[in-house]
Design a protein around this motif. Structure first.
Motif: not given
Length: 149
Positions: A25-26, A28-37
């Motif tokens: 998960e970390a 994926m968030i680093a590659e795509q960015g957080s969808p909740y940001s």
């Protein structure tokens, strides 16, 4: 003793699965960015939406209780109240009734057209035993014809 060993192994395996999931998960968030940001706020429409009547069309609407004089239902069986079969006071017929609910009273009408008030029945009894209305009629006679009386 062996069940303790099995339980510890299962807990260790579950911890490993959770650790791998957190790492994945970390990444994926680093590659795509957080969808909740950044919360996405929908843009208001350029022009106001047309006002549409959100109710049924007139031909599908059912009249409310204050728009009808009463309701009727056929009752081909004998009416039994307090272990007594109700019979017509004029012709002694005891079955094939037309039950009429109007103004908080229930009336019984025999096939010969005699009507009698039945004080032991009320609107709640009528509502429990009647099905949905299949038609509305402008006059009492139209309703009688519709129900075959």
């Amino acid at each position: 003793m062996f069940h303790r060993i099995r339980r510890r192994r299962a807990e260790a395996e579950m911890a490993e699965i959770l650790r791998r999931h957190a790492e994945f998960e970390a990444r994926m968030i680093a590659e795509q960015g957080s969808p909740y940001s950044a919360a996405t706020v929908p843009e208001p429409p350029a022009e106001p939406a047309p006002v549409v009547d959100d109710f049924l069309p007139p031909e599908l609407r059912v009249p409310s209780h204050d728009q009808v004089e009463g309701r009727m239902m056929p009752w081909p069986w004998p009416v039994v109240l307090d272990d007594e079969v109700v019979a017509c006071t004029e012709c002694a017929t005891y079955r094939d009734w037309l039950i009429i609910s109007t103004y908080g009273q229930v009336w019984l009408r025999c096939r010969a057209g005699h009507q009698q008030l039945e004080p032991r029945l009320d609107t709640a009894w009528f509502n429990r035993h009647s099905g949905p209305s299949d038609a509305t009629h402008a006059t009492f006679e139209d309703c009688l014809r519709h129900l075959g009386h």
